[in-house]
Design a protein around this motif. Structure first.
Motif, PDB file in Angstrom:
ATOM      1  N   ARG A   1     -19.802  14.179  31.860  1.00 36.89           N
ATOM      2  CA  ARG A   1     -20.203  14.454  33.225  1.00 36.89           C
ATOM      3  C   ARG A   1     -18.632  15.090  33.976  1.00 36.89           C
ATOM      4  NH1 ARG A   1     -18.920  11.107  37.971  1.00 36.89           N
ATOM      5  NH2 ARG A   1     -20.733  11.219  39.719  1.00 36.89           N
ATOM      6  N   ALA A   2     -17.649  14.692  33.569  1.00 36.82           N
ATOM      7  CA  ALA A   2     -16.294  15.240  33.744  1.00 36.82           C
ATOM      8  C   ALA A   2     -16.048  16.647  33.409  1.00 36.82           C
ATOM      9  CB  ALA A   2     -15.181  14.421  33.490  1.00 36.82           C
ATOM     10  N   ARG A   3     -16.461  16.792  32.119  1.00 37.59           N
ATOM     11  CA  ARG A   3     -16.394  18.170  31.539  1.00 37.59           C
ATOM     12  C   ARG A   3     -17.121  19.210  32.109  1.00 37.59           C
ATOM     13  NH1 ARG A   3     -18.323  20.393  27.757  1.00 37.59           N
ATOM     14  NH2 ARG A   3     -16.751  21.794  27.525  1.00 37.59           N
ATOM     15  N   ARG A   4     -18.169  19.020  32.961  1.00 38.12           N
ATOM     16  CA  ARG A   4     -18.937  19.694  33.367  1.00 38.12           C
ATOM     17  C   ARG A   4     -18.227  20.990  34.424  1.00 38.12           C
ATOM     18  NH1 ARG A   4     -23.321  16.527  36.061  1.00 38.12           N
ATOM     19  NH2 ARG A   4     -23.540  15.665  33.882  1.00 38.12           N
ATOM     20  N   VAL A   5     -17.020  20.259  34.929  1.00 39.18           N
ATOM     21  CA  VAL A   5     -16.314  21.392  35.755  1.00 39.18           C
ATOM     22  C   VAL A   5     -16.070  22.539  34.956  1.00 39.18           C
ATOM     23  CG1 VAL A   5     -15.578  19.334  37.176  1.00 39.18           C
ATOM     24  CG2 VAL A   5     -14.047  20.213  35.137  1.00 39.18           C
ATOM     25  N   VAL A   6     -15.744  22.566  33.784  1.00 38.59           N
ATOM     26  CA  VAL A   6     -15.370  23.792  33.006  1.00 38.59           C
ATOM     27  C   VAL A   6     -16.472  24.539  32.963  1.00 38.59           C
ATOM     28  CG1 VAL A   6     -15.184  22.961  30.686  1.00 38.59           C
ATOM     29  CG2 VAL A   6     -13.866  24.840  31.257  1.00 38.59           C
ATOM     30  N   GLU A   7     -17.615  24.066  32.521  1.00 36.88           N
ATOM     31  CA  GLU A   7     -18.754  24.983  32.477  1.00 36.88           C
ATOM     32  C   GLU A   7     -19.173  25.388  33.868  1.00 36.88           C
ATOM     33  OE1 GLU A   7     -22.103  22.479  31.040  1.00 36.88           O
ATOM     34  OE2 GLU A   7     -21.023  21.930  29.121  1.00 36.88           O
ATOM     35  N   ASN A   8     -19.064  24.859  34.840  1.00 38.20           N
ATOM     36  CA  ASN A   8     -19.296  25.441  36.045  1.00 38.20           C
ATOM     37  C   ASN A   8     -18.145  26.526  36.496  1.00 38.20           C
ATOM     38  OD1 ASN A   8     -21.660  23.963  37.999  1.00 38.20           O
ATOM     39  ND2 ASN A   8     -20.764  22.762  36.178  1.00 38.20           N
ATOM     40  N   ALA A   9     -17.121  26.447  36.218  1.00 39.39           N
ATOM     41  CA  ALA A   9     -15.956  27.350  36.557  1.00 39.39           C
ATOM     42  C   ALA A   9     -16.287  28.683  35.668  1.00 39.39           C
ATOM     43  CB  ALA A   9     -14.596  26.852  36.214  1.00 39.39           C
TER      44      ALA A   9
ATOM     45  N   GLY B   1     -19.386  29.431  34.738  1.00 40.63           N
ATOM     46  CA  GLY B   1     -20.622  29.760  35.360  1.00 40.63           C
ATOM     47  C   GLY B   1     -20.286  30.622  36.790  1.00 40.63           C
ATOM     48  N   ILE B   2     -19.429  30.138  37.776  1.00 40.07           N
ATOM     49  CA  ILE B   2     -19.219  30.759  39.016  1.00 40.07           C
ATOM     50  C   ILE B   2     -18.610  32.158  38.658  1.00 40.07           C
ATOM     51  CG2 ILE B   2     -17.689  30.627  40.927  1.00 40.07           C
ATOM     52  CD1 ILE B   2     -18.231  27.688  40.638  1.00 40.07           C
ATOM     53  N   LEU B   3     -17.549  31.995  37.629  1.00 42.41           N
ATOM     54  CA  LEU B   3     -16.729  33.295  37.415  1.00 42.41           C
ATOM     55  C   LEU B   3     -17.659  34.208  37.036  1.00 42.41           C
ATOM     56  CD1 LEU B   3     -13.601  34.323  36.732  1.00 42.41           C
ATOM     57  CD2 LEU B   3     -14.340  34.069  34.179  1.00 42.41           C
TER      58      LEU B   3
ATOM     59  N   TRP C   1     -26.027  29.221  39.160  1.00 38.14           N
ATOM     60  CA  TRP C   1     -25.735  30.221  38.188  1.00 38.14           C
ATOM     61  C   TRP C   1     -26.044  30.000  36.751  1.00 38.14           C
ATOM     62  CZ3 TRP C   1     -23.636  28.298  33.386  1.00 38.14           C
ATOM     63  CH2 TRP C   1     -23.308  27.086  33.159  1.00 38.14           C
ATOM     64  N   ARG C   2     -26.764  28.897  36.552  1.00 42.27           N
ATOM     65  CA  ARG C   2     -27.452  28.783  35.324  1.00 42.27           C
ATOM     66  C   ARG C   2     -28.814  29.419  35.051  1.00 42.27           C
ATOM     67  NH1 ARG C   2     -25.463  24.717  32.190  1.00 42.27           N
ATOM     68  NH2 ARG C   2     -23.791  23.236  33.086  1.00 42.27           N
ATOM     69  N   ASN C   3     -29.210  30.017  36.286  1.00 41.54           N
ATOM     70  CA  ASN C   3     -30.514  30.843  36.177  1.00 41.54           C
ATOM     71  C   ASN C   3     -30.167  32.369  35.587  1.00 41.54           C
ATOM     72  OD1 ASN C   3     -32.012  29.019  37.387  1.00 41.54           O
ATOM     73  ND2 ASN C   3     -31.383  29.661  39.579  1.00 41.54           N
ATOM     74  N   GLU C   4     -29.122  32.495  35.377  1.00 35.84           N
ATOM     75  CA  GLU C   4     -28.531  33.987  34.986  1.00 35.84           C
ATOM     76  C   GLU C   4     -27.906  33.979  33.636  1.00 35.84           C
ATOM     77  OE1 GLU C   4     -26.507  36.351  37.542  1.00 35.84           O
ATOM     78  OE2 GLU C   4     -27.399  35.601  39.384  1.00 35.84           O
TER      79      GLU C   4
END
Length: 276
Positions: free
Chosen positions: A158-166, A168-170, A231-234
Motif C-alpha cells: 500500500r505504501a510502496r504504491r507511491v513509486v509505481e504511481n510516480a 505511471g504519472i511520469l 495511468w494503468r490503462n496505457e
C-alpha cells in the motif's frame, strides 16, 4: 556507452528532522510509520547504441537503460539514478547507487530507533528484487503466508504504491517514455533526469492539472476495493525483474518481524484484514 547519472533531488532530506517530516507524510497518507521513501526501478526503452551488441538487451527482449528512483509520499522523486544497462537486475543496479553505498556505510543521518514510532528502525520500502536490510523492508514471498504476514505485505504494498504511481504519472505526461528513445546515447540519461525534475515541479505547482486524483491508484475503504489509476490503462515503463533469492541480512529479517508484530497489534488499521 551511456554514462550513469545519480542525483539527490531537492526533495531528498539530509537531516534527521527532514527525514522525520517525510515519514510523517507516509504515516498520514498511507498509515506506514518511520518510512523514508519507496524504491523501484523501470526499463526505459532505447535504440541500440552503435557497437553495443547485447549490452543493453534486457530480459523482456528489448534494449533499455534503467531508471532507479526513491519517491516520497507525494509521488515526488527524491533520488534518481539512470544509465545502467538494461540487462542488470534492479537489485544489482541499486547496489551501485550512491544512496545504497551510503545506506550500508550508515552515512544517511537516519533517525535513530528512539526517535521513531514504537522504537522501530527507520526504513525504506522495496519489492522482491531488493535485499532485506535493517533499514530496508520488502514483502514476504507469496508462499505459505500466515495472516500476519499477508497483512504486513498489504501494508508494505500500500505504501510502496507511491513509486509505481510516480512512474505511471511520469510516463503518462512525458510521452517520450511510450516510444523507443532515439538520440545520442550520452543525451538519453540527461533527458530522463530532466523529465523527473519537471515531474516534481509540476506536482508542486499544478498538482490538480498535472496529475488529478483519478490518475493515481486509490482505495475505497467502505467497499474494500482498489481503484486503479488511469495511468494503468496505457502501456508504461517496463518493471524490472525480481530476484526472489535476494533475502538479505539477518538484521533485516529481525527488523521485518518487528514490523509484522506492529502491524498486527498497536499499528493495525480496521480494514487491513479484508484487504490483505
Amino acid at each position: 556507452m551511456l554514462m550513469q547519472i545519480f542525483l539527490f533531488l531537492s526533495q531528498f532530506p539530509s537531516t534527521e528532522n527532514e527525514r522525520l517530516a517525510v515519514a510523517a507524510d507516509f504515516e498520514g497518507y498511507w498509515n506506514f510509520p518511520n518510512c523514508g521513501g519507496a524504491i523501484d526501478g523501470k526499463h526505459v526503452r532505447i535504440s541500440s547504441p552503435a557497437g553495443s551488441g547485447s549490452y543493453y538487451h534486457n530480459y523482456k527482449g528489448f534494449k533499455s537503460v534503467i531508471l532507479m528512483a526513491i519517491v516520497n509520499a507525494n509521488y515526488e522523486f527524491m533520488m534518481v539514478d539512470v544509465g545502467r544497462n538494461g540487462r542488470m537486475s534492479d537489485g544489482g543496479v541499486f547496489q551501485t547507487t550512491t544512496f545504497c553505498k551510503k545506506l550500508h556505510r550508515h552515512e544517511l543521518n537516519l533517525p535513530s530507533a528512539d526517535m521513531n514510532k514504537e522504537g522501530l528502525n527507520f526504513v525504506f520500502l522495496g519489492d522482491d528484487a531488493f535485499a532485506l536490510h535493517e533499514n530496508l523492508l520488502k514483502p514476504f514471498a507469496l508462499r505459505d503466508l500466515t495472516i500476519e504476514k499477508r497483512i504486513f505485505n498489504y501494508r508494505v504494498s500500500r505504501a510502496r504504491r507511491v513509486v509505481e504511481n510516480a512512474f505511471g504519472i511520469l510516463a503518462n505526461r512525458f510521452r517520450i517514455f511510450h516510444t523507443t528513445i532515439n538520440m545520442s546515447p550520452n543525451k538519453i540519461d540527461v533527458v530522463v533526469l530532466a523529465c523527473c525534475i519537471l515531474h516534481n515541479v509540476l506536482r508542486q505547482k499544478n498538482k490538480g492539472g498535472y496529475s488529478p486524483t483519478t490518475m493515481v491508484d486509490r482505495e475505497d475503504i467502505e467497499s474494500r476495493q482498489l481503484i486503479p489509476g488511469s495511468w494503468r490503462n496505457e502501456e508504461q515503463l517496463t518493471p524490472l525483474q525480481a530476484n526472489l533469492n535476494n533475502t538479505g541480512q539477518a538484521g533485516g529479517k529481525q527488523n521485518r518481524d518487528k514490523y509484522v508484530t506492529y502491524f498486527n497489534t498497536t499499528g493495525a488499521v480496521p480494514w487491513q484484514n479484508d484487504m490483505a
